[in-house]
Design an enzyme around this catalytic site. Structure first.
Site: not given
Ligand code: RIB
Ligand code: CA
Length: 342
Positions: A271
Site C-alpha cells: 500500500h
Molecule cells: O490499509 C493499509 C494501510 O494500513 C497501510 O498504510 C498499512 O501500512 C497499514 O498502516
C-alpha cells in the site's frame, strides 16, 4: 570573412551557459520537500526505503512516527531501522501520537507481526530519535515554511497532523499537499466491509485533515489492491542482490501471505509504496477530483470514506481520488530505487 562571424563563438558559449543554468534551476525546482508520517509496518518499511533511496528527487525533511498497527515505540524503532538500512541517518525521526485522537487504538499485530513486520531480523538501531514530539516539529516547521512548500506523505493514521492542525490551524500555509495512503470506495474496506485501516484507526483525525482545506490526494485500496506482488516482481527485486532487496523480499514474502489468504488476492499489496511512487512519478497514476467525506460516528460504517465519484451530491470536490495505477511501472520504480541502496 572571419570578422563577419566572430559573434558566433561567444553567442554559443553564452547559450551553453544559459541552458546549463536553466537545467540546474529546473532540476532543483523538481526536488520536493517532504515530511513522511508513518506507522512502520511492513509496507511502510518498503515505502521508507524507496523514499530514502531518492535524495535527488525528495528532500526528506523528517520522518514522523505514529501509533498504528503496532505501538509507537515499535513504529519509531522501525523507522530508525529503515533509515539505518538506507544509510540516511542524517534524516531526523520524531515520535508522535501514542494513540488515536478519540477512539481506542486498533493494533494489527496479527497482520504485521509483534515487531511491526516479519521476514527479516530486527535490531536496536544505532541512531536515536530527534528530541521533541512530531506534533511540535510539524507545527514549528510548517509555520515557518515558505507558502505551500512542503508535501506530507501520510502512510498511517493521520493523528499527528490532525493534532498539529487543531493546535495551530495556520500551519496549512506551509503545506503543498498531503498525499494519503487511505480510504476505500470501489474496493471495499480491509478492516470492516467499508473501512480501510489508516482511516478506521483514527477517523476523527482524517476528518480534521480533510476539513482543514489542505490539498489532498488519496491513494485508496481501490488502487493499492491492484499493485500486488507476484513471483516475477519479487524476483526482479531479489535479483538486485543487495541488503535492501533482501530486507524487502523478506518482509513482503511474509506480509503478502495475510492479504492473499484473507482477501483471496493473487499477490500481496504494498500500500504505502504507492504514495512514494506517486511523489516520484505521478504519471503512473490517474484519478478524479471528487467530494469525499468520512464517517466519524461509531457503528458499522465507522471510518468509511464516502467517495462521491459521480458528483451526485454536488458538493465541493475536496480530494483527488486516485483510482488507477500502473502496477508494473510502480514495481519497476521500486526496484530502481532499491537498486541504489547497499
Ligand atoms: O490499509 C493499509 C494501510 O494500513 C497501510 O498504510 C498499512 O501500512 C497499514 O498502516
Ligand atoms: Ca502504514
Amino acid at each position: 570573412m572571419q570578422h563577419r562571424f566572430a559573434f558566433i563563438k561567444p553567442l554559443f558559449r553564452n547559450l551553453a551557459l544559459v541552458s546549463l543554468l536553466t537545467s540546474t534551476v529546473l532540476y532543483a525546482a523538481d526536488k520536493r520537500d517532504v515530511i513522511i508520517d508513518a506507522d512502520p509496518g511492513a509496507d511502510d518499511m518498503v515505502a521508507l526505503l524507496m523514499a530514502l533511496a531518492s535524495p535527488e528527487e525528495l528532500n526528506i525533511r523528517a520522518i514522523t512516527t505514529v501509533s498504528g498497527k503496532v505501538r509507537l515505540e515499535k513504529t519509531s524503532r522501525n523507522a530508525r531501522l529503515a533509515r539505518e538500512w538506507a544509510g540516511r541517518e542524517s534524516v531526523p525521526i520524531y515520535a508522535g501520537a501514542p494513540r488515536p485522537m478519540l477512539r481506542a487504538p486498533v493494533y494489527a499485530e496479527n497482520v504485521h507481526g509483534e515487531e511491526g513486520f516479519a521476514g527479516t531480523p530486527v535490531h536496536e538501531p544505532r541512531q536515536g530519535l530527534a528530541h521533541g514530539s512530531a506534533v511540535d516539529y510539524l507545527i514549528t516547521t510548517l509555520r515557518a515554511a515558505p507558502p505551500h512548500s512542503i508535501t506530507i506523505a501520510m502512510l498511517g493514521p493521520q493523528t499527528n497532523l490532525a493534532l498539529a492542525l487543531v493546535q495551530a490551524p495556520e500551519i496549512t500555509q506551509g503545506i503543498k499537499e498531503v498525499v494519503v495512503m487511505g480510504g476505500a470506495h470501489f474496493n471495499g474496506g480491509n478492516v470492516t466491509p467499508v473501512a480501510e485501516y489508516n482511516v478506521f484507526a483514527d477517523p476523527q483525525a482524517a476528518d480534521v485533515v480533510l476539513n482543514s482545506g489542505v490539498k489532498l490526494v488519496y491513494i485508496p485500496l481501490d488502487v493499492t489492491q491492484k499493485i500486488l506482488t507476484n513471483d516475477a516482481r519479487l524476483k526482479q527485486v531479489a535479483d538486485l542482490g543487495n541488503r535492501a532487496s533482501r530486507v524487502v523480499t523478506g518482509i513482503l514474502g511474509e506480509y503478502s501471505k495475510g492479504d492473499m489468504e484473507r482477501f483471496g488476492l493473487p499477490g500481496g499489496p504494498v500500500h504505502d509504496a504507492s504514495v512514494i511512487a506517486y511523489l516520484l512519478k505521478p504519471e503512473l497514476f490517474s484519478g478524479k477530483q471528487i467530494h469525499m467525506s468520512i464517517e466519524t460516528h461509531e457503528g458499522p460504517t465507522f471510518g468509511e470514506t464516502i467517495a462521491d465519484w459521480y458528483g451526485v451530491l454536488k458538493k465541493d470536490k475536496n480530494v483527488l481520488w486516485i483510482e488507477e495505477g500502473d502496477a508494473q511501472g510502480v514495481w519497476d520504480l521500486l526496484t530502481e530505487c532499491l537498486g541504489r541502496l547497499s
